[in-house]
Design a protein around this motif. Structure first.
Motif, mmCIF file in Angstrom:
data_model
loop_
_atom_site.group_PDB
_atom_site.id
_atom_site.type_symbol
_atom_site.label_atom_id
_atom_site.label_comp_id
_atom_site.label_asym_id
_atom_site.label_seq_id
_atom_site.Cartn_x
_atom_site.Cartn_y
_atom_site.Cartn_z
ATOM 1 N N GLU A 221 -0.962 7.173 2.627
ATOM 2 C CA GLU A 221 -2.338 7.912 2.078
ATOM 3 C C GLU A 221 -3.583 6.965 2.627
ATOM 4 N N LEU A 222 -4.593 7.660 2.520
ATOM 5 C CA LEU A 222 -5.828 6.979 3.056
ATOM 6 C C LEU A 222 -6.503 6.160 1.838
ATOM 7 N N ASP A 223 -7.191 5.172 2.381
ATOM 8 C CA ASP A 223 -7.958 4.514 1.354
ATOM 9 C C ASP A 223 -9.224 5.244 1.086
ATOM 10 N N LYS A 224 -10.191 4.913 0.150
ATOM 11 C CA LYS A 224 -11.383 5.749 -0.244
ATOM 12 C C LYS A 224 -12.217 5.533 0.796
ATOM 13 N N GLU A 225 -12.240 4.560 1.719
ATOM 14 C CA GLU A 225 -13.089 4.454 2.718
ATOM 15 C C GLU A 225 -12.555 4.901 4.046
ATOM 16 N N GLY A 226 -11.438 5.591 4.088
ATOM 17 C CA GLY A 226 -10.842 6.295 5.367
ATOM 18 C C GLY A 226 -10.531 4.928 6.328
ATOM 19 N N GLN A 227 -10.361 3.902 6.153
ATOM 20 C CA GLN A 227 -10.068 2.795 7.144
ATOM 21 C C GLN A 227 -8.611 2.244 6.983
ATOM 22 N N VAL A 228 -8.052 2.489 6.030
ATOM 23 C CA VAL A 228 -6.743 1.865 5.683
ATOM 24 C C VAL A 228 -5.664 2.945 5.371
ATOM 25 N N VAL A 229 -4.390 2.876 5.937
ATOM 26 C CA VAL A 229 -3.445 3.627 5.511
ATOM 27 C C VAL A 229 -2.438 2.689 4.572
ATOM 28 N N ARG A 230 -2.058 3.412 3.423
ATOM 29 C CA ARG A 230 -1.260 2.769 2.388
ATOM 30 C C ARG A 230 -0.102 3.511 2.153
ATOM 31 N N PRO A 231 1.195 3.078 2.358
ATOM 32 C CA PRO A 231 2.428 3.828 2.134
ATOM 33 C C PRO A 231 2.631 4.062 0.382
ATOM 34 N N ASP B 71 19.644 5.790 1.783
ATOM 35 C CA ASP B 71 19.680 6.406 0.402
ATOM 36 C C ASP B 71 18.874 6.049 -0.530
ATOM 37 N N ASP B 72 18.098 5.035 0.018
ATOM 38 C CA ASP B 72 17.087 4.017 -1.155
ATOM 39 C C ASP B 72 15.693 4.567 -1.192
ATOM 40 N N LEU B 73 15.467 5.231 -2.327
ATOM 41 C CA LEU B 73 14.140 5.886 -2.430
ATOM 42 C C LEU B 73 13.223 4.377 -2.971
ATOM 43 N N ILE B 74 12.085 4.480 -2.091
ATOM 44 C CA ILE B 74 11.115 3.256 -2.269
ATOM 45 C C ILE B 74 9.741 3.503 -3.177
ATOM 46 N N SER B 75 9.380 3.007 -4.117
ATOM 47 C CA SER B 75 8.186 3.256 -4.803
ATOM 48 C C SER B 75 6.950 2.469 -4.124
ATOM 49 N N LYS B 76 5.874 3.152 -4.408
ATOM 50 C CA LYS B 76 4.556 2.428 -4.113
ATOM 51 C C LYS B 76 4.385 0.950 -4.171
ATOM 52 N N GLU B 77 4.905 0.653 -5.438
ATOM 53 C CA GLU B 77 4.856 -1.029 -5.589
ATOM 54 C C GLU B 77 5.528 -1.564 -4.738
ATOM 55 N N ARG B 78 6.564 -1.239 -3.995
ATOM 56 C CA ARG B 78 7.427 -2.117 -3.167
ATOM 57 C C ARG B 78 7.071 -1.971 -1.929
ATOM 58 N N LEU B 79 6.095 -0.957 -1.698
ATOM 59 C CA LEU B 79 5.681 -0.677 -0.279
ATOM 60 C C LEU B 79 4.075 -1.401 0.006
ATOM 61 N N GLU B 80 3.489 -2.253 -0.974
ATOM 62 C CA GLU B 80 2.418 -2.550 -0.700
ATOM 63 C C GLU B 80 1.980 -3.518 0.457
ATOM 64 N N GLU B 81 2.859 -4.330 1.066
ATOM 65 C CA GLU B 81 2.607 -5.104 1.934
ATOM 66 C C GLU B 81 2.618 -4.260 3.109
ATOM 67 N N GLU B 82 3.119 -2.870 3.208
ATOM 68 C CA GLU B 82 3.091 -2.286 4.772
ATOM 69 C C GLU B 82 1.676 -1.417 5.006
ATOM 70 N N ALA B 83 0.700 -1.783 3.975
ATOM 71 C CA ALA B 83 -0.607 -1.130 4.396
ATOM 72 C C ALA B 83 -1.201 -1.896 5.719
ATOM 73 N N THR C 111 -4.357 2.549 15.903
ATOM 74 C CA THR C 111 -3.009 2.951 15.756
ATOM 75 C C THR C 111 -2.592 4.230 15.836
ATOM 76 N N PRO C 112 -1.372 4.471 15.978
ATOM 77 C CA PRO C 112 -0.695 6.001 15.834
ATOM 78 C C PRO C 112 -1.376 6.637 14.736
ATOM 79 N N PHE C 113 -1.504 6.247 13.522
ATOM 80 C CA PHE C 113 -2.217 6.818 12.341
ATOM 81 C C PHE C 113 -3.545 7.411 12.662
ATOM 82 N N GLY C 114 -4.181 6.562 13.278
ATOM 83 C CA GLY C 114 -5.650 6.861 13.617
ATOM 84 C C GLY C 114 -5.815 8.060 14.615
ATOM 85 N N ASP C 115 -4.922 8.043 15.714
ATOM 86 C CA ASP C 115 -4.687 8.900 16.687
ATOM 87 C C ASP C 115 -4.310 10.074 16.004
#
Length: 347
Positions: free
Chosen positions: A69-79, A86-98, A104-108
């Motif tokens: 998802e995009l942050d409110k300012e539209g400058q950062v992507v957060r998983p 088979d591992d479903l990973i929640s938002k809390e465990r993905l914070e370091e991947e923002a 980046t490819p996200f911006g493109d």
């Protein structure tokens, strides 16, 4: 070979290409239909994201899927959810991947609103824009097909269509969340509480299940408003709500019942288990410093009434009334405590 043989071979090759293209189109439409049906049955954002992760990864046969998802300012992507194997990973465990959007490819992808394929010795990925009603919702990243082949342009076309479906499902869930979420506490509103109580009651009565509910009241809440002002009172209520939400399960339904009262529905929970949780929360509130940013922290306590579904209950309102009566008794007995509804239907 005469000319007719060459003509026949050319016709056959053309027919085969048409057949292959048609079969691929049918397969794509079937995948789109499967995914569309699977991700549109719920308006709960967490359920929608879980369905997307499970269904899309399986349907596309990829090893990894991540929704950003995009942050409110539209400058950062957060998983916000991922499926690795088979591992479903929640938002809390993905914070370091923002990470940043720019460069980046996200911006493109969000700038072009077109799926981007990246293939190298180190990465085989597809970045898919999630756009609903011309507004960017986020990006889906798919990594490594299970058959080991790189993603093709045909895959990119399919991913683009799937991305549109996903964006609509997420956007609908986000709009629904706004409609059923209290602006101050970010908990569900009273109307949503009533609907979920009806659902839990019917499930319990039909399938022999159980559930419990907790009803909280901040002790002497009026004094915070009178002594420190309504802004401080609102801050206390926000922090109180966050503490309750943080210390309950994802499956529990936390609602602002009214004023400073908060109700929590606990699916598949007996009275004894609910009592353990209530006492833990009562202790957490008592020992938590409230009023973040103040030089002097505020001491807050809560009174809690606990009730459980019983087959003899005539309706969900009976359970609410028992919890309310137990809460009233907790206040009468000095506050800062937990009281349970009696098994005979009275508190």
């Amino acid at each position: 070979m005469d000319g007719s043989g060459g003509q026949w071979a050319g016709d056959y090759e053309s027919l085969y290409r048409s057949y292959t293209a048609l079969a691929r189109q049918v397969d794509h439409l079937s995948t789109l239909r499967e995914i569309g049906l699977a991700i549109s049955h719920s308006l709960e954002l967490d359920e929608t994201l879980t369905d997307i992760a499970n269904v899309v990864q399986g349907a596309l046969d990829v090893r990894r899927l991540t929704i950003f998802e995009l942050d409110k300012e539209g400058q950062v992507v957060r998983p916000i959810i991922a499926k690795y194997g088979d591992d479903l990973i929640s938002k809390e465990r993905l914070e370091e991947e923002a990470g940043p959007l720019a460069g980046t490819p996200f911006g493109d992808v969000l700038q072009s609103k077109t799926t981007l394929l990246v293939s190298s010795d180190f990465q085989n990925a597809a970045y898919v824009p999630l756009v609903a009603k011309s507004a960017a919702v986020g990006v889906m990243r798919l990594e490594d097909r299970r058959d080991g082949h790189p993603f093709s342009h045909d895959d990119a076309d399919l991913f683009q269509s799937i991305g549109s479906q996903i964006a609509i499902a997420i956007n609908n869930a986000q709009l629904y969340a706004l409609a059923v979420t209290d602006g101050l506490t970010k908990l569900y509103v009273r109307r949503y509480f009533d609907l979920r109580m009806d659902e839990e009651f019917e499930q319990a009565r039909r399938y022999g299940r159980t559930f419990s509910m907790l009803l909280f009241d901040i002790d002497h809440f009026k004094k915070f408003n009178d002594t420190y002002g309504h802004q401080t009172g609102d801050q206390v209520l926000r922090e109180f709500a966050e503490l309750i939400r943080r210390n309950t399960r994802r499956s529990d339904i936390c609602c602002r019942y009214g004023g400073e009262e908060i109700a929590v529905i606990l699916p598949e929970t007996r009275l004894e288990e609910a009592a353990v949780l209530a006492n833990k929360l009562c202790d957490r509130v008592r020992n938590n410093p409230f009023g973040e940013g103040r030089q002097d922290s505020l001491n807050v306590t809560t009174s809690i009434g606990v009730a459980e579904y019983r087959p003899e209950c005539e309706g969900p309102q009976a359970i609410v009334e028992e919890a309310d009566a137990a809460l009233y008794r907790a206040k009468e007995l000095g506050r800062n405590r937990v009281e349970l509804a009696g098994l005979d239907g009275r508190s």
